[in-house]
Each structure stands twice: as C-alpha cells, then as structure tokens.
Design an enzyme around this catalytic site. Structure first.
Site, mmCIF file in Angstrom:
data_model
loop_
_atom_site.group_PDB
_atom_site.id
_atom_site.type_symbol
_atom_site.label_atom_id
_atom_site.label_comp_id
_atom_site.label_asym_id
_atom_site.label_seq_id
_atom_site.Cartn_x
_atom_site.Cartn_y
_atom_site.Cartn_z
ATOM 1 N N ASP A 308 0.729 -1.192 0.149
ATOM 2 C CA ASP A 308 0.172 -0.108 0.068
ATOM 3 C C ASP A 308 0.925 1.279 -0.019
ATOM 4 O O ASP A 308 1.756 1.426 0.537
ATOM 5 C CB ASP A 308 -0.856 -0.088 1.201
ATOM 6 N N GLU A 351 1.383 -0.770 -5.157
ATOM 7 C CA GLU A 351 0.450 0.468 -5.267
ATOM 8 C C GLU A 351 1.030 1.821 -5.646
ATOM 9 O O GLU A 351 1.261 2.368 -4.576
ATOM 10 C CB GLU A 351 -0.623 0.373 -4.306
#
Length: 623
Positions: A308, A351
C-alpha cells in the site's frame, strides 16, 4: 523466572536490519526442555526505564514479572514457568519520564476482539496444511505468461450473517465457491492485520503479526487460505509497511520515545491519514517489517503482497517539495530481495501512483525489485474518458491510447479497486453517462476493453453485480440486485468474460512484451472506435479486438486484419443475452486479401453500439 537466551548473531541481525525471522524469538513463545514447560517473552523498547509483564495469568499485576534488559540497544526478555497459551497480556512500560504505558505485543500472534486490545499467547504450530500441490505448482511456473484476475475483498462487508461479520470458516464456505464460479484466479484481502477501527478497513494497524480476531482465530485464517489453495485460488495480502495508527496500545511512542516512527515531526506525522510513518531506515524497524513479510509467507502460505501507498514510502511525505527518501527506498529493495530469496514465485505488487522508474525491475538491475505495479495512470485515464459524454470523447481520444506508450515499461496490473468506488466517486456503473441501458452497455464495454488491454486484472468486490451505489463500508454487498434482470444479465456477462479471458492465451501470454499488442486503427477519434491485435506465443495465435465507445451502430464497417481465411466473432458485449441490442456477427467473416489499415487483409462487419468485439482467425477453410 529467568531471561531467555538469545543468539548473539540473531541479535546483531535484528539491530542491523537484516533479520528475516524475528518472530521466532520476539513476542511470546511456549517452549519445552528438560526443565519443563515455560513461556518466553521478548520485546524491543530501546528507551524504556523498565518493562514488566501484565496479564490474565497474574491478575494484571506486573510485580514480580519484570523483564530483564538484554542489551543496551533495548531488547527485554523474561521466561515464565508454565504454558500460558490462551492467556492475555500486555507489556507495562515505564518511560524515562516515569510515565506508565500498557502496550500490546508488536509481535503478538493473536489479539483480543475489539474493543479489547490485549495480545494473546497463541501457538501457530499444529495446523495441518494440505496445499502441497498448489505450492508445488506455484513454484514450478511463472505468472507472467498466465492469466491473472484478482478479486479484491474486504472480508467484513462482502457478506454478513444476521448483520454480523462472516467468520474465516464461513468465508471459506461461501466466498471460495463464489470466486471460483466467477473465474477469478486470486483473492486480494484488504488488510486483515489487527486494527482497532472497522472503517479504517485494516489500513491502520496495531497488530502486524496478528490476523484480526473479528473473523476468528489464526488457525481459522490458515484454514481459509488452505481451502483457497485446494481450489486453485491464490491469496494476496494487502500490506501496509509505510505507516501505522496512533492508538495508545499500539506502536506509537511505544516506550515513550519514537521507536518505530521518525523522530522529526515533519517526517513522522502523516496528516492525511492521521497516522505515523515508520522510520524505514532504522534497523529494528526493517527487521520488524521484513520478518513480517516472511512470517505471512512461511506461517500462512500467503501467495503475495499488495504494498500500500508506495508513493508515500519513496518520497518524504510532509516536505513541500517531493524528494526521494533514500532510507525508505533502501528498505523496499531489501524487502523485495528478501522475499524473492525465500520464494521467487511470490507476488510483490506496488500500489504506486508515481512515475518512479524501474519499479518492477530487479534490484541488481537498478530497480525497486517488485514484480508487479498497479497501473494507476491507465485507470485514471480510462475512467476519465468513460465519464466524458460520448459527444465529447473525440477530444479525449489520447486518454485511451496513451497507456500503450508505456504499457511494457513495467509489469502492470490494471486495477479497478475499492479506492475508485468510495468517498463520493460513485460505482463503476454509475460513472457511465447516459440512461439506464447506456450505462450497462458502457460498463460491459469497459470491462471488455480491460480484459483485452495488456496487463493483469483486478476488480473490487461487488463490481461484478453492477451496483448503482458505491461501496457501503458498513454493510454487505447489494446481493438483492441479482433479482433484477439487467444486473443478473451483467453478472452472467462478467462470468463469461473472465472465463473467456482465461481460455484465450492471446489475452495474457505476452502481457509484458510489446510483441503481444499491435494497433490496427489508433486514430479513429471521430467514430470513437479503437481496433487492435492481441497475440499469444504460438504462431498465428491472435485475436482482433474492436471497441466502439459511441452509441452508433456501424454496419458494413471495414477493419484491417492479419492474414487468415476467415474470422469468427467469439465475443460481443452487445449480445442480447447480456442485455445488449444484439448487433452481432453470427456468420464467419470472410477475409478480403487486400491491404487495409496496414494489414494483409480486411473484414467487413457490424460494429455494435458501446460494444467490445473479439474476433478469432480461422485457417484452412477457404474464403
């Protein structure tokens, strides 16, 4: 009670930042030797004045349960007689200023169910895995030339039972057959590490080694993953090594000092999310996180990680001008090297919304070392184009073509994730302009285009139901939509599309090579039609793809094609059975052997409104 004996080499690696299995001695462990059974505890608290153990086994009175300071770098340890499995505990830390803190175990394997916050002594050993065949198959093949369609899942809101969360066991019974029916190859779980607040979705964690107790015990999560593997479904863990929440029982100011986070406020405080950034240049933090990745692979058989907020990691978050964070970049490289040294078949997916180069290149070639990256640019451009009224799309033609200028510079996943269907952004269906029929037609077209575009695929849960409402993060998905004709037909469309994608090598074998894609007509902005070829590894294995982003039906439309005797329509998003207007091409399309669009031949066909069409060549049948 005596302090445990630690390996000097492990201690050195822990502080240096290279220990990959810190969980083997940090946290709580039940041991047995010739002297009997005992439970060991070890914690890192570099600036604590003292550390004691408080728990259900001593009526939360820590006197007599003091940890011994093992070294000047701040390791503390104690051995307690007896097997404390199932007992709850916290560390009672006295800071240099004399403040008393009760902290859960950073390396705790299990946690109390919220709102309680204590750690639980839990032995992970003993689960009987039965996924040997899956692991052997995974290690013996490469994902790059295989189909990959990921189903992104928030376990707490996929489905509920009497308004309550499904357990890991119930998810295994209900989610796995559903995923298999729809053809997904992987489940990506939004973070299941322990977290105090439901609506953080797991992204603000307190227990990196503890799967959340909302859904059951650690062995039950192992059972879920094992059952996924037995059904040929991989499991990807959404993982957050960049920042953590600031709840009092967690990592924040763990021993009264900034042990896990940066010391400088401008570097530490992540004001956007109300969290604290890990100090990723600190050795003990690196060992904590790299060991955590190894932990999920080794103990839970996780197949991959979606990392993330990589942009927040590689750039200093709170400085006016973006500048690279060299310590954090070094951490990412070290992390990826460690993961692939352990298992080269693991997915490490970034990401990343930046244009940082070589994200998916190996570290020894100068890259960050991931093997996949979300294509955020493609997602933003395509959704911008789709949200544009059709009569104005010709002005945004390049939004749909720009991605092919860089599609092979990294290994990409094309994501339509939870971030695109929350916070007022609307559902994917509702982003489409026009009336009811037009919205569904364009949504079918969008996913047809996605499956034909180079790159692996990801879709957030519920999007396969075509909901009008965006994700409601306290409620289950809109399952009642399957009672409505257009939603039911769309769901059938999606299942058929994914199964077709998985069976068509040309749509995935050369995802990461420029030879796998070729434009036929890239310039038809007036009619808003894009045509291209996808190729597989075998000679002559290809599909011709035509996507019409206008509401106009084109009869007698001429398209250049590679040499073949004829072409068959194997996919049409406008088919009547899916809710379309049924502007299909049921008969074989004869090839006219004349150069057109720079190709050896051409076919004349019907182009459906808001339609995606796939054509497959036939050889040896004559014209």
């Amino acid at each position: 009670m005596n302090a445990m004996m630690l390996s000097d080499y492990d201690v050195f690696l822990f502080h240096e930042g290279s220990l990959q299995q810190a969980y083997q001695f940090m946290g709580s462990h039940v041991r047995k030797d010739s002297r009997g059974t005992y439970t060991e505890f070890c914690v890192w608290a570099p600036n604590a004045r003292s550390v004691s153990l408080a728990g259900s086994f001593n009526d939360w009175k820590s006197a007599g349960y003091e940890l011994q300071k093992w070294n000047r770098e701040g390791l503390w340890a104690v051995r307690v007689d007896g097997d404390l499995t199932g007992e709850t505990y916290k560390y009672e830390i006295t800071t240099l200023s004399g403040e008393r803190k009760l902290k859960s175990d950073p390396y705790g394997f299990a946690s109390e169910k919220r709102p309680q916050t204590a750690s639980i002594v839990y032995e992970l050993e003993g689960f009987q895995w039965s996924d040997e065949e899956w692991l052997e198959k995974r290690s013996g093949s490469s994902i790059y030339d295989k189909p990959m369609f990921i189903y992104e899942v928030h376990a707490g809101t996929w489905k509920k039972k009497d308004g309550k969360f499904l357990s890991y066991k119930e998810l295994a019974r209900e989610l796995i057959p559903y995923v298999k029916e729809h053809g997904f190859t992987h489940i990506e779980l939004l973070p299941v590490t322990e977290h105090p607040f439901d609506r953080s979705w797991g992204y603000q964690s307190t227990g990196y080694y503890s799967p959340t107790s909302r859904y059951g015990e650690p062995h039950e999560l192992m059972g879920f993953i094992d059952e996924c593997h037995r059904n040929d479904i991989g499991v990807i863990l959404d993982w957050v090594p960049g920042h953590f929440c600031k709840d009092a029982h967690g990592l924040y100011q763990f021993d009264g000092s900034f042990a896990y986070e940066y010391g400088e406020e401008r570097d530490r405080e992540n004001y956007t999310w109300g969290t604290a950034n890990f100090d990723l240049g600190k050795g003990e933090v690196r060992s904590f996180l790299i060991s955590n990745a190894r932990f999920w692979m080794e103990m839970y058989h996780i197949d991959g990680f979606r990392i993330d907020a990589v942009a927040n990691i590689i750039y200093w978050a709170n400085q006016g001008q973006q500048s690279p964070n060299e310590g954090a970049i070094g951490f990412l490289k070290k992390l990826n090297q460690a993961v692939f040294e352990y298992d080269s078949s693991i997915l490490m997916i970034a990401e990343d919304s930046t244009d940082w180069p070589q994200v998916t290149s190996p570290v020894h070639y100068g890259g960050l070392g991931f093997n996949y990256k979300w294509n955020m640019g493609w997602m933003n451009d395509v959704l911008d184009y789709m949200e544009t009224p059709p009569e104005k799309r010709k002005d945004g033609h390049s939004l749909m073509t720009f991605s092919l200028l860089y599609a092979f510079s990294e290994n990409y996943v094309l994501p339509f994730s939870h971030d695109e269907v929350v916070h007022g952004k609307k559902s994917l269906l509702d982003k489409m302009p026009g009336d009811y029929w037009q919205k569904f037609a364009q949504y079918r077209l969008l996913l047809g285009f996605m499956c034909a575009h180079p790159g692996k695929k990801l879709l957030f849960m519920g999007s396969e139901l075509a909901p009008f409402s965006e994700w409601k993060d306290l409620e289950e998905l809109d399952w009642h939509l399957m009672n409505y004709d257009f939603h039911h037909k769309f769901n059938s469309y999606f299942k058929d599309l994914v199964h077709l994608y998985k069976g068509a090598e040309a749509l995935y074998e050369l995802d990461h090579q420029s030879g796998g894609f070729e434009w036929i007509d890239v310039n038809n902005s007036e009619q808003q039609i894009f045509s291209f070829i996808r190729r597989g590894k075998k000679e002559n294995d290809h599909l011709v793809v035509i996507c019409n982003f206008s509401p106009i039906v084109y009869h007698g439309y001429k398209v250049g094609v590679p040499h073949a005797d004829s072409y068959r329509e194997i996919w049409n998003s406008d088919a009547g059975k899916y809710g379309g207007s049924d502007q299909v091409n049921p008969a074989p399309l004869s090839v006219h052997h004349e150069t057109y669009h720079g190709k050896a031949g051409s076919v004349v066909m019907t182009i459906p409104p808001y339609g995606a069409v796939y054509l497959k060549p036939d050889y040896g049948r004559g014209e």
